[in-house]
Structures are given as C-alpha cells and as structure tokens.
Motif scaffolding. Structure first.
Motif, PDB file in Angstrom:
ATOM      1  N   LYS A  96       0.973  -1.369   0.266  1.00 44.07           N
ATOM      2  CA  LYS A  96      -0.107   0.161   0.016  1.00 44.07           C
ATOM      3  C   LYS A  96       0.761   1.185  -0.058  1.00 44.07           C
ATOM      4  O   LYS A  96       0.483   2.094  -0.614  1.00 44.07           O
ATOM      5  N   ASN A  97       1.841   1.225   0.715  1.00 46.15           N
ATOM      6  CA  ASN A  97       2.459   2.530   1.283  1.00 46.15           C
ATOM      7  C   ASN A  97       4.137   2.757   0.713  1.00 46.15           C
ATOM      8  O   ASN A  97       4.694   3.548   1.087  1.00 46.15           O
ATOM      9  N   ASP A  98       4.502   1.766   0.036  1.00 44.58           N
ATOM     10  CA  ASP A  98       5.971   1.809  -0.224  1.00 44.58           C
ATOM     11  C   ASP A  98       6.255   1.306  -1.647  1.00 44.58           C
ATOM     12  O   ASP A  98       6.607   0.099  -2.072  1.00 44.58           O
ATOM     13  N   PRO A  99       5.899   1.911  -2.870  1.00 45.56           N
ATOM     14  CA  PRO A  99       6.086   1.620  -4.038  1.00 45.56           C
ATOM     15  C   PRO A  99       7.370   1.314  -4.329  1.00 45.56           C
ATOM     16  O   PRO A  99       7.693   0.520  -5.283  1.00 45.56           O
ATOM     17  N   LYS A 100       8.252   2.213  -3.915  1.00 45.13           N
ATOM     18  CA  LYS A 100       9.704   2.077  -4.254  1.00 45.13           C
ATOM     19  C   LYS A 100      10.493   0.531  -3.930  1.00 45.13           C
ATOM     20  O   LYS A 100      10.884  -0.263  -5.077  1.00 45.13           O
ATOM     21  N   THR A 101      10.103   0.242  -2.633  1.00 46.34           N
ATOM     22  CA  THR A 101      10.567  -1.070  -2.066  1.00 46.34           C
ATOM     23  C   THR A 101       9.775  -2.292  -2.964  1.00 46.34           C
ATOM     24  O   THR A 101      10.317  -3.387  -3.239  1.00 46.34           O
ATOM     25  N   LEU A 102       8.398  -2.100  -3.151  1.00 48.29           N
ATOM     26  CA  LEU A 102       7.747  -3.022  -3.975  1.00 48.29           C
ATOM     27  C   LEU A 102       8.390  -3.176  -5.432  1.00 48.29           C
ATOM     28  O   LEU A 102       8.235  -4.397  -5.865  1.00 48.29           O
ATOM     29  N   ASP A 103       8.668  -2.174  -6.096  1.00 45.96           N
ATOM     30  CA  ASP A 103       9.187  -2.101  -7.441  1.00 45.96           C
ATOM     31  C   ASP A 103      10.559  -2.978  -7.389  1.00 45.96           C
ATOM     32  O   ASP A 103      10.747  -3.986  -8.255  1.00 45.96           O
ATOM     33  N   GLU A 104      11.302  -2.909  -6.307  1.00 41.73           N
ATOM     34  CA  GLU A 104      12.735  -3.388  -6.334  1.00 41.73           C
ATOM     35  C   GLU A 104      12.417  -5.101  -5.991  1.00 41.73           C
ATOM     36  O   GLU A 104      12.910  -5.987  -6.657  1.00 41.73           O
ATOM     37  N   MET A 105      11.584  -5.317  -5.222  1.00 41.92           N
ATOM     38  CA  MET A 105      11.191  -6.772  -4.636  1.00 41.92           C
ATOM     39  C   MET A 105      10.248  -7.354  -5.941  1.00 41.92           C
ATOM     40  O   MET A 105      10.908  -8.768  -6.153  1.00 41.92           O
ATOM     41  N   PHE A 106       9.423  -6.667  -6.617  1.00 45.50           N
ATOM     42  CA  PHE A 106       8.653  -7.198  -7.708  1.00 45.50           C
ATOM     43  C   PHE A 106       9.605  -7.730  -8.847  1.00 45.50           C
ATOM     44  O   PHE A 106       9.580  -8.775  -9.450  1.00 45.50           O
ATOM     45  N   THR A 107      10.607  -6.636  -9.104  1.00 47.29           N
ATOM     46  CA  THR A 107      11.358  -7.102 -10.418  1.00 47.29           C
ATOM     47  C   THR A 107      12.247  -8.164 -10.084  1.00 47.29           C
ATOM     48  O   THR A 107      12.434  -9.032 -10.786  1.00 47.29           O
ATOM     49  N   LYS A 108      12.962  -8.409  -8.746  1.00 47.83           N
ATOM     50  CA  LYS A 108      13.790  -9.242  -8.488  1.00 47.83           C
ATOM     51  C   LYS A 108      12.913 -10.668  -8.238  1.00 47.83           C
ATOM     52  O   LYS A 108      13.473 -11.714  -8.966  1.00 47.83           O
ATOM     53  N   PHE A 109      11.588 -10.619  -7.725  1.00 53.03           N
ATOM     54  CA  PHE A 109      10.860 -11.745  -7.940  1.00 53.03           C
ATOM     55  C   PHE A 109      10.483 -12.240  -9.125  1.00 53.03           C
ATOM     56  O   PHE A 109      10.585 -13.522  -9.424  1.00 53.03           O
ATOM     57  N   ILE A 110      10.169 -11.248 -10.157  1.00 47.49           N
ATOM     58  CA  ILE A 110       9.942 -11.909 -11.414  1.00 47.49           C
ATOM     59  C   ILE A 110      11.323 -12.458 -12.192  1.00 47.49           C
ATOM     60  O   ILE A 110      11.158 -13.417 -12.776  1.00 47.49           O
ATOM     61  N   GLU A 111      12.277 -11.726 -12.039  1.00 47.29           N
ATOM     62  CA  GLU A 111      13.425 -12.256 -12.640  1.00 47.29           C
ATOM     63  C   GLU A 111      13.656 -13.925 -12.042  1.00 47.29           C
ATOM     64  O   GLU A 111      14.308 -14.626 -12.728  1.00 47.29           O
ATOM     65  N   LEU A 112      13.553 -14.078 -10.772  1.00 42.46           N
ATOM     66  CA  LEU A 112      14.090 -15.299 -10.159  1.00 42.46           C
ATOM     67  C   LEU A 112      12.922 -16.170 -10.697  1.00 42.46           C
ATOM     68  O   LEU A 112      13.421 -17.798 -10.889  1.00 42.46           O
ATOM     69  N   CYS A 113      11.674 -16.086 -10.684  1.00 41.17           N
ATOM     70  CA  CYS A 113      10.888 -16.936 -10.945  1.00 41.17           C
ATOM     71  C   CYS A 113      10.820 -17.315 -12.516  1.00 41.17           C
ATOM     72  O   CYS A 113      10.865 -18.299 -12.940  1.00 41.17           O
TER      73      CYS A 113
ATOM     74  N   ASN B 188      -1.344   3.889  -5.673  1.00 38.42           N
ATOM     75  CA  ASN B 188      -0.065   4.298  -5.358  1.00 38.42           C
ATOM     76  C   ASN B 188       1.027   3.092  -5.755  1.00 38.42           C
ATOM     77  O   ASN B 188       2.073   3.639  -6.562  1.00 38.42           O
ATOM     78  N   ASN B 189       0.528   2.067  -6.121  1.00 35.98           N
ATOM     79  CA  ASN B 189       1.440   1.065  -6.837  1.00 35.98           C
ATOM     80  C   ASN B 189       0.870   0.621  -8.036  1.00 35.98           C
ATOM     81  O   ASN B 189       1.575  -0.504  -8.763  1.00 35.98           O
ATOM     82  N   ILE B 190      -0.088   1.199  -8.689  1.00 39.11           N
ATOM     83  CA  ILE B 190      -0.316   0.651 -10.163  1.00 39.11           C
ATOM     84  C   ILE B 190       0.569   0.652 -11.064  1.00 39.11           C
ATOM     85  O   ILE B 190       0.956  -0.220 -11.960  1.00 39.11           O
ATOM     86  N   HIS B 191       1.355   1.795 -11.089  1.00 38.29           N
ATOM     87  CA  HIS B 191       2.114   1.980 -12.153  1.00 38.29           C
ATOM     88  C   HIS B 191       3.747   0.940 -12.030  1.00 38.29           C
ATOM     89  O   HIS B 191       3.922   0.542 -12.878  1.00 38.29           O
ATOM     90  N   VAL B 192       3.864   0.667 -10.699  1.00 40.44           N
ATOM     91  CA  VAL B 192       4.952  -0.464 -10.383  1.00 40.44           C
ATOM     92  C   VAL B 192       4.431  -1.742 -10.779  1.00 40.44           C
ATOM     93  O   VAL B 192       5.281  -2.449 -11.384  1.00 40.44           O
ATOM     94  N   ILE B 193       3.071  -1.986 -10.598  1.00 40.87           N
ATOM     95  CA  ILE B 193       2.615  -3.405 -10.892  1.00 40.87           C
ATOM     96  C   ILE B 193       2.594  -3.617 -12.453  1.00 40.87           C
ATOM     97  O   ILE B 193       2.993  -4.632 -13.155  1.00 40.87           O
ATOM     98  N   GLY B 194       2.031  -2.517 -13.186  1.00 45.59           N
ATOM     99  CA  GLY B 194       2.172  -2.318 -14.695  1.00 45.59           C
ATOM    100  C   GLY B 194       3.686  -2.796 -15.255  1.00 45.59           C
ATOM    101  O   GLY B 194       3.971  -3.269 -16.338  1.00 45.59           O
ATOM    102  N   LYS B 195       4.421  -1.734 -14.678  1.00 45.28           N
ATOM    103  CA  LYS B 195       5.725  -2.236 -14.944  1.00 45.28           C
ATOM    104  C   LYS B 195       6.391  -3.455 -14.907  1.00 45.28           C
ATOM    105  O   LYS B 195       7.262  -4.108 -15.763  1.00 45.28           O
TER     106      LYS B 195
END
Length: 933
Positions: free
Chosen positions: A42-59, A82-89
């Motif tokens: 909900k409140n930390d898009p930057k950390t979500l972006d880093e974790m989501f990107t790393k999670f995708i690469e590992l999967c 707040n995090n919709i652009h991070v999820i789309g990316k």
C-alpha cells in the motif's frame, strides 16, 4: 511503520545475500514472504518495485510458475493507485523476460541441431535411422521437446496467471487486453489449438463474471464504459481472426456470439471496418457449417454495410462483395432440405435459426424470396460483373425451359468455376438450375420422356451430374413437395400432376409462363368478386358517383382536422415522453432497490454457501480420514493374510478378512508358524539320522582307496618338483644376465643425471630463499601496520573517554549550580514568610467607620489573591490549603478562608496548631511550626 519498512528491506537484503552464494530457491522464498506484507504493497511503491522486479527475474530464471502465481495473488490483495504503475511495469517486464527466454531456447535448439550434423551432404546417419525406427520423431522434434517445450509451457502458464491476475482491476484493464493479444499471438504462432480453446474459454468466463459481478468490488471493471467496451471488442475481433486462421470453427462461432453481445451493449457505433470484418468472418463460418441460407444473408448484410461507404471501401471490394451476394443468394436451394442445418422455417430448428438471425442483427429469419427481393431493391446487380448478371435473369425472370441449361452452363464454366473464390457456388447453382428446369417443364408439358429431361440437364464438367443423381434429385424435390410429378419407369417418362383440387407446396418465386389449373381453382372466388365489382360500376354509375363524392368529402374534412390532429399528436408525444421519463426514473429507482436487495441476498447466499462448503469440507475431511484408516487396516490385514499364506500356507478369503482383525490374524500366523516349526524339526531329525549312516558307510569304503591315491600322488609330486626346480633356475639365470646388461647401459649416463639433479636442486633452493625473504618482509609490513592501527585506535578511544569525562564533569557542575539556586530560592521564601505578620479575622471585620491600614501580610495576601486591601474580608486573603491560623486568645475559635480565582470562599477545618507565645500573631510555615523552631 518503520519496523515494517525495516523488515521489508531486510527481506530484500537477505535475498541478495542468498543470491551471492547461488541459493536462488531460498532467495525466491524470502522475497515471496516480503510480498505478502500488505502494508508494503500500500505505502512503499519503491520497495515494491525492487522486490517485484527481483521476484519476476527469479521466477523466470527458475521457471517457477506456481510461485509466480502465488506472488501475483499477494500483490492483487491490496492493489491501489499508489502502486499501480509499479505493477504495470513489472507485468511488462515479466512478458519481456518470458518471450526472450523462448527466443533464446529456440536459437539454442537450432544451434544444437547444427552441431549434431557432422556431414552436411549426408541425408541420413545411422543414428537417425535407428531413432526413426524406434519413434517417428525427427532429431529437431526431440531437441525442441527437451529445450524449447519447457519454456513454451512456462510462457503459457505465465499468460494464464496474468489473465487471472488482471481480470477484475479497472487500473490494469488495458494491460489485460495487452496480455490477451500476446496470448492469442502465442497460440497462433505455434499453432496451439488446444491452448487457444482454453484461452477463449478463459476470456469468455472472465467476461461473464464481469457482467454478473458489476459493482461488487472497489475497483471493478465497468463493462458499460464505452472505451472499455471498445477494447473488449477489439480483443474479441483479434481472437476471431486467430481462430479463423487456425480453422477452429466452433471457437469462431462462440467468438461471434461474444462479439454480438458486446456490439448490442455498446453505446458507441462500431466502426464500419470492424463490422465488415464481422460479416466477412460470419460468411466463412456459415460456409463451413454448410448453411447456404445464412451465407447469403451474411453477404447481404456485408453489402448493405459497405455499398454507401465508397470513401472507406474501394470499388473492387464492392464489386467482389456484390458478386458473392448474387451467387450466394441464387445458390440458396429452392427445395427445402431434410436436415436441420439449412431450413430457417423448420420448427425443430427454430432456436438455432433465431440465434443465427440475432447474430446478423436481423428482426426476422431470412428466406430465399426476401433475399432475392433485397438483391433487386438494393441495386446489387448494378455492381455485379456484367458476365454474371444473365444468371439472375435466366433463373428468376425469364422462362426458357429448353435452353436454360445451355445458356447458364457456359457462364458457370467460364466465369465461376475458373474463379477460385467463386467456384464453391458452382454445384449449388447447378442444383438451382435443375430445379428451375423441372418447374418450367411442369408448366409446359404434362408428360415428357426421362431421356429428354436428361438431355436438357447438361452442366459443366466440374459439377456434372450423372443420370442417377439427377433422378434422385427429382424424386427428392417431389418428396419435399416442390415438384408435383410421377416417374413411370416402365415407359421411362415423367408425368406432371394436374389435379385441380390439390394445392402445390412450392414456395419458389421464379418466372411462370401460365397459372397452373390448381391455382385457377383456388383463386376462382377472388376472380368472381373482381368481375362483380366491375359490373357494378357499369350498371350503377350513380351509386359509384355517390361513393366518390363521399370519399372526397372525407378527404376535405381530414385536411381541415389535420392541424388539430397534429397539435394533439405533439401534445400526446410530449405527454408520452414525460410519462416515459417518469417510468424510466421509477424503473431506475426500482432497479437500484432490486440491485441492493440482490447484493444483500447474494452476500447472504455467499455466506451461507461458504458455511455450507466449510461444513462439507470438514465432513469430507472426516470421511476421508475414516476411509484412510479403514484402508490402512484393510491393507494391513491383507498384508498379514499374504504373509500367512506365504509362510504358513493358510489361504484367507476376502470375506474372512472383513470379519478378522489384525490381532486374530497375528495369532493365526503364530500358531501356524509354530506347527510348521515342529514339522520342520521332525523332518530335520530324520534327515540327519539318514545322512549320518550314509556318511559312515562312505568313509568305511574309501579308506583303502585313499591310501592308494596317496602313494600315487607322492610319486607324481616328486617328478613335478624336479621339473619345476630346473625351470625356475633357468629363468632366474636369464633375468640376472639381462639385469647386468641394463646396469652397464645405465652406468654411462649416471654422471649426467647427478649434474642435472644438482642444478635443479640449486635452482629450487634459490627460489625457496627468495620466497622466504618475501614472506618475512610481508609479515613485518603487516605487523607494523597492525601496530600502527592499534596505536591509532587506542588514541581515539582515549580521546573519546576524555571527552566523555569532560561532558560528565560539566553536567555535574550544572546540576550543582541548579541545586544551589533551588536552595537559595527556598531560603528566600522562608525568610520572607518569617517577616510576614498575621492579621486575625476580628481585625479584618471591623466597623465601617474606618478600616485600619493594611499591614504587610494583608498586602501580600492582596497581591496573591488579586484583591485590594479595602475589600471585605469575606473575599478571602489566602489560597493555600496549607495555611492555618489561630486566634489571639487560647481557646478562641477562628476560621480560615481559601479564595479561588472567582472570589468564592470555602470554610477550611480549624488547625490544631497554636501560634508561639513569644511572637503572637506572626504566621509561620507548617514545617517550621512542627519542628518547634
């Protein structure tokens, strides 16, 4: 909040540490735990972006489809702005990685195939021949199955997971359609027919869920939004193109139904190019279904759409569509078929006909006559090729039974059969021509020879019909009621029926030379009525004139009342519109109420369903555990029974297994084993006795034989020993002479060997000395550096200790000054209290003749209470509850008043202390009075 952020940062840091030691699986699990944190999403898009990107690469790197789906589920739970652009990316990054991995796998497979080919000129190798015998696959197929197929499976699982992840979010609706297009391209590029069927079903279910569940979510997709509906239409048309290219006609028909539903609910007009594509695909689907009537209807709708849009469609395209309209309409069979496919009026086919009619946006089912009428009134013949127009005139307008086949057959052969796109209509047109031939012959002849009919029915070679086929076609038309004839096989003639009272069942509208006798009889009363009306006009002209004047008067009166009728109509229109608006508002309110009730009912049903499912789940779990226990017991009993059968030879049937438990089976097994052991012991005893007697007899007989054999072996051993001794001496002599020869040869190079060995040892000693000196120098440098570092750290520590001591000293000095200041202020307050004099209440309540001058105590009290000395004593002179006063004389009672900020007085208890006799009337603090000072 800080603790959550710190925890998430620790998850990411820990995952990176695991990656450095090549622990990718553990790193993936750690990041997945971090993604489960709702506050982060909900409140930390930057950390979500880093974790989501790393999670995708590992999967993607590990092809973990299940872990990817679980991570997407965690992210979907708390999706917001707040995090919709991070999820789309992240979703776009995931698609790029998966597609690039598939491309790399294909390139690797091609490279492997080339590496296996040693000789480019060799068509077959022994290995490929053996493998082809075992399986029908080629080497490339096997390589693709090993290298490419796993990545294709992972890419397909990724598409399905993303479609499930994006299906209900209005923020990611555009991304949902992007994934849909990519999934369709994947199925089309790799010809995955099974996967595209599943994909179409997934998209259809998602659309149905969106329609059913509108408004039940915070960020639901509003299917009534024109832009969203247009995107759904575009993706469905893209899906339709793909399934048509792959020739999946059932899925194409279902896609057409979905598109039809979306078009009917669209508030915006659909683009003409889109509708043209819709009708063109509809024609192909109907052609595959062999439904000629709706093929013609689809082409008719296609032509009606584009005929007035010359700026968007070219003349060549319009001409091509017009040709298909003409040929498909004329190719509609006149004879009603016996199947349920092409008959639009059949009762058993009514539902299907209504569905197809709805797909073409028609109000009523099409017929051949209605299509012919639209062909004429719509001006289709003006855009048709001139070579094809005579077909219409000869089939629908002109009457030429003897020459119809000779005229139309060349046109079919030269213009239709030679055209690849139009050749599919040739055989159907021949059937229609034969139908028209029989109909026109029935209007001219009563009886004709069958050979005459066969000579007239001449068609092109591509669609020529044999006499048997022509005869079967004629009898089928007679059975369906289109022809009224009989075939006399004895005279080989065709007799056309001329019964005056039997009506014809034919519904065709072709050219007619004359009316049939049955038609004349059927319309006799109508003809008589027309003749009587004509006679009345001749016999009674006055009556006719009167009717004419009455008609003119009615027309004049109507013209006079037309304005009033117009105004009445307008007012009624306004009233109706107002009433419709009220009804619409009422309907909307009612719909809202019903929707609210439905939502409440749905929630209640969902809750009841959830409880029911939970109860069923628990019940199923209990039953499953019970069955598992029973199965384990049965398996244990069966195993014991088998052991008993193997060891003891007791055969236990299935009925006995149901009645016996494991304890009884164990007892049976032990008893049987005990019996078997006793029997074995007896057998062993008998056998041992028999063997004992046998061995005793053997040994008694072999004693003399052993002595003779011993003497013989002794003589043979002596001879063999002498021979072996001589051979051994000879071999050792040869080895000794050979060794002396080798020693003489090696003695010549011994000095060179010693010199070379000394040089090598000298070099090794020099290298070792040099390495020892370098190691000693490095050790001294490291020791000196550590000593300097130790002294530097010690000085820094001493400096910090001195600073800490200085800070503590200053703090203690400040604390001492503060305590001295407090003590000084306390002493001043005590001195000031000692110098104050107490004014008793009797003196404060003197007569009004004059008030004494205020003393120092009253002045102090006035300053504290905010009153002047001249105010009455009832207002109070002291605010502290610790103040106590005593009367001037012992035993006299006195009162103490405590004054608040508003001037109110409160009566306080009488103190027990008395003032000092040496200082009457002087007030002292309580702690001084209690101490006696």
């Amino acid at each position: 909040m800080y603790r959550d952020f710190q925890k998430n940062a620790n998850h990411l840091k820990r995952a990176e540490e695991l990656l450095t030691v090549n622990q990718k699986g553990a790193a993936l699990e750690k990041i997945k735990e971090g993604l489960a944190n709702r506050y982060l999403l909900k409140n930390d898009p930057k950390t979500l972006d880093e974790m989501f990107t790393k999670f995708i690469e590992l999967c993607v790197e590990q092809r973990k489809g299940k872990a990817l789906k679980e991570g997407l589920y965690h992210i979907r739970r708390t999706m917001n702005e707040n995090n919709i652009h991070v999820i789309g990316k992240g979703v776009r990054r995931l698609l790029e990685l998966c597609e690039s991995k598939v491309e790399v796998a294909q390139a690797d497979a091609e490279k492997i195939n080339l590496e296996y080919i040693e000789d480019l000129e060799a068509t077959e190798t022994p290995e490929s021949i053996l493998l082809s015998v075992v399986s029908g696959e080629q080497s490339k197929d096997r390589t693709d199955r090993v290298v490419v197929t796993p990545w294709l499976k992972f890419l397909w699982e990724t598409y399905r997971s993303l479609l499930d992840f994006l299906r209900h979010s209005s923020y990611l609706e555009e991304l949902y359609h992007l994934v849909t297009i990519k999934a369709i391209d994947f199925c089309r590029d790799y010809q995955r027919k099974t996967e595209i069927r599943r994909l179409c079903e997934i998209l259809r279910i998602n659309l149905q869920n969106l329609i059913k569940g509108q408004g039940h979510q915070a960020y639901y997709v509003n299917i009534n939004d024109p832009e969203i509906l247009q995107r759904f239409l575009e993706s469905r048309f893209y899906q339709l193109d793909a399934v048509v290219q792959m020739e999946l006609w059932q899925e194409a028909f279902r896609s057409i139904e979905d598109i039809n539903y979306l078009i009917r609910h669209s508030k915006r007009p659909v683009k003409p190019q889109t509708m043209a594509n819709y009708y063109e695909k509809m024609t192909r689907i109907m052609f595959t279904a062999k439904n000629q009537l709706f093929i013609a209807a689809s082409w008719n709708r296609y032509y009606a759409l584009i005929k007035n849009r010359t700026d968007e469609f070219s003349a060549e395209q319009l001409c091509e569509v017009a040709n298909n309209v003409l040929l498909s309409t004329l190719a509609v069979p006149i004879i009603k078929p016996s199947t349920r496919v092409m008959s639009a009026e059949a009762e058993e086919n009514k539902r299907r006909t209504q569905s197809l009619t709805s797909l073409l946006f028609l109000t009523c089912p099409p017929t051949r006559d209605s299509l012919i009428n639209d062909l004429v009134t719509g001006g289709t013949l003006n855009h048709v090729r001139p070579e094809l127009r005579p077909i219409y005139h000869f089939l629908e307008e002109k009457f030429h039974p003897l020459t119809i086949c000779k005229i139309v057959a060349p046109i079919i052969e030269n213009e239709i059969v030679s055209n690849e796109k139009e050749s599919k209509y040739a055989s159907l047109l021949c059937n229609v021509i034969l139908t028209r031939l029989i109909q026109q012959l029935s209007q001219v002849y009563n009886t004709v020879k069958l050979d005459f009919v066969l000579r007239l029915a001449q068609f092109p070679k591509a669609c020529n019909m044999t006499p048997v086929q022509i005869e079967r076609f004629i009898m089928n038309g007679a059975r369906r009621g289109e022809f009224r004839l009989k075939i006399d096989y004895q005279s080989r003639s065709v007799h056309f029926d001329t019964d005056l009272y039997e009506p014809s069942n034919s519904s065709s509208s072709g050219a007619q030379l004359q009316v049939l006798p049955s038609e004349l009889v059927r319309t006799q009363l109508t003809s008589l009525s027309v003749c009587l009306a004509n006679a009345q006009r001749v016999v009674c002209p006055d009556y006719v004139e009167q009717l004419k004047k009455s008609k003119e008067a009615t027309i004049v009166q109507s013209m006079l009342n037309i304005a009033e009728e117009h105004n009445y109509t307008l007012s009624r229109k306004v009233f109706i519109e107002k009433k419709n608006l009220e009804l619409e508002n009422l309907h909307k309110r009612r719909e809202k109420e019903e929707k609210k009730e439905r939502d409440i009912r749905a929630q209640r049903e969902q809750e009841n369903e959830r409880k029911r499912l939970e109860e069923e789940r628990l019940q199923r779990a209990e039953e499953r555990l019970k069955k598992e226990r029973e199965a384990i017991q049965r398996e244990e009993a069966k195993r014991l029974a088998e052991d008993i059968k193997k060891k003891a030879g007791i055969d236990v049937s299935n009925e006995d297994l149901e009645s016996l438990d494991t304890d009884k089976l164990m007892k049976m097994q032990l008893a049987e084993l005990e019996k078997e052991r006793e029997r074995a012991k007896a057998r062993l005893k008998t056998i041992s006795r028999k063997i004992d007697h046998t061995q005793r007899a053997y040994r008694k007989e072999e004693i003399p034989l052993l002595e003779k054999d011993y003497e013989r072996q002794k003589a043979e051993d002596k001879v063999n020993h002498e021979i072996e001794q001589k051979e051994k001496i000879r071999i050792h002599r040869e080895i000794y002479e050979q060794s002396l020869h080798h020693k003489a040869r090696m003695q010549r190079m011994f000095e060179d060997f010693k010199a070379k060995k000394g040089v090598i040892e000298q070099q090794n000693m020099e290298r070792l000395s040099k390495l020892r000196a370098e190691a000693k120098a490095n050790l001294e440098e490291a020791k000196q550096a550590r000593i300097e570092n130790y002294h530097r750290l010690k000085k820094e520590q001493e400096k910090r200790e001195q600073e800490e001591l200085e800070r503590k000293r200053k703090q203690e000095e400040e604390e001492a000054k503060r305590r001295e200041q407090q003590l000084r202020e306390q002493k001043e307050a005590e001195e000031k209290a000692k110098t104050s004099t107490y004014v008793p209440p009797s003196r404060r309540n003197q007569a009004a003749g004059g008030s004494p001058a205020p003393g120092p105590v009253s002045s102090a009290f006035s300053a504290r209470s905010g009153t002047s000395p001249s105010q009455p004593a009832s207002t109070g002179v002291w605010r502290s509850s610790r103040v106590a006063s005593a009367s001037a004389s012992p035993g006299a009672s006195s009162s103490v008043y405590a004054s608040s900020g508003s001037g109110s007085s409160v009566n306080v208890r009488q103190p027990s202390e008395q003032p000092s006799a040496s200082k009457p009337g002087v007030w002292r603090p309580r702690h001084l009075r209690e101490s006696g000072n």
